[in-house]
Enzyme design. Structure first.
Site, PDB file in Angstrom:
ATOM      1  N   LYS A   1      28.050   6.765  44.436  1.00  0.00           N
ATOM      2  CA  LYS A   1      29.246   6.028  45.169  1.00  0.00           C
ATOM      3  C   LYS A   1      29.887   5.031  44.233  1.00  0.00           C
ATOM      4  O   LYS A   1      31.006   4.949  44.224  1.00  0.00           O
ATOM      5  CB  LYS A   1      28.290   5.130  46.304  1.00  0.00           C
ATOM      6  CG  LYS A   1      28.846   5.700  47.711  1.00  0.00           C
ATOM      7  CD  LYS A   1      28.442   4.770  48.825  1.00  0.00           C
ATOM      8  CE  LYS A   1      27.310   3.710  48.585  1.00  0.00           C
ATOM      9  NZ  LYS A   1      27.019   2.885  50.051  1.00  0.00           N
ATOM     10  N   LYS A   2      29.230   4.134  43.421  1.00  0.00           N
ATOM     11  CA  LYS A   2      29.532   3.266  42.558  1.00  0.00           C
ATOM     12  C   LYS A   2      29.336   3.151  41.224  1.00  0.00           C
ATOM     13  O   LYS A   2      29.971   2.280  40.296  1.00  0.00           O
ATOM     14  CB  LYS A   2      28.914   1.811  42.987  1.00  0.00           C
ATOM     15  CG  LYS A   2      29.040   1.567  44.593  1.00  0.00           C
ATOM     16  CD  LYS A   2      28.477   0.528  45.012  1.00  0.00           C
ATOM     17  CE  LYS A   2      28.216   0.277  46.515  1.00  0.00           C
ATOM     18  NZ  LYS A   2      27.415  -0.598  47.211  1.00  0.00           N
TER      19      LYS A   2
END
Ligand code: C2G
Length: 133
Positions: free
Chosen positions: A47-48
């Site tokens: 996600k990051k």
């Protein structure tokens, strides 16, 4: 006897703070049994692009030690929300309002509730504060 109302919520809970505990305590008031999906390190990385400060094993140990939390599991994919709601037989899905609208696709399976985030605190801000001290 009335059926037990099961509440589910999801999060990373990295650098656990007051905003996290307030969200979980309020989520618990929507039912009798609070189930928390703690995102895996791999999910966070996907996600990051970075790993959380604390490992999945540490984050899930902290969340599972809270009095308001009844059950925990690792959330392995954002795409599995509906499967998790069904697997844990959730009646209500609760999230902070930074996710407002993003879980509405589960509303045919359970109630979906967004609670106001606690202002002025985040894992990022806590890390910045510590760095600056
Ligand atoms: N939260 C809050 N107030 C804050 C910070 C967080 O109410 N000041 C809430 C968020 O809205 C979320 C929960 O605490 O409902 C967990 O927050 P994060 O750990 O930041 O979770 P996130 O990385 O957004 O992961 O599938 C969804 C994801 O796993 C959610």
């Amino acid at each position: 006897m009335a059926a037990i109302r099961r509440v589910i919520t999801f999060g990373t809970y990295d650098v656990f703070h007051f905003g996290h505990v307030r969200l979980l305590e309020r989520a618990r008031t929507y039912g009798d049994h609070l189930i928390v999906g703690v995102s895996t390190d791999a999910l966070n990385f996907s996600k990051k692009g970075v790993y959380p400060t604390f490992s999945g094993a540490e984050r899930i140990a902290i969340v599972s030690a809270l009095r308001c939390v009844d059950e925990v599991f690792f959330e392995e994919s954002l795409e599995l929300k509906r499967a998790y709601v069904e697997r844990y037989r959730a009646d209500v899905l609760v999230m902070g309002d930074d996710w407002a609208g993003r879980f509405d696709f589960c509303s045919d399976l359970c109630d979906v509730v967004y609670l106001p985030r606690t202002e002025g605190i985040s894992s990022t801000e806590v890390k910045q504060k510590i760095r600056g001290s």
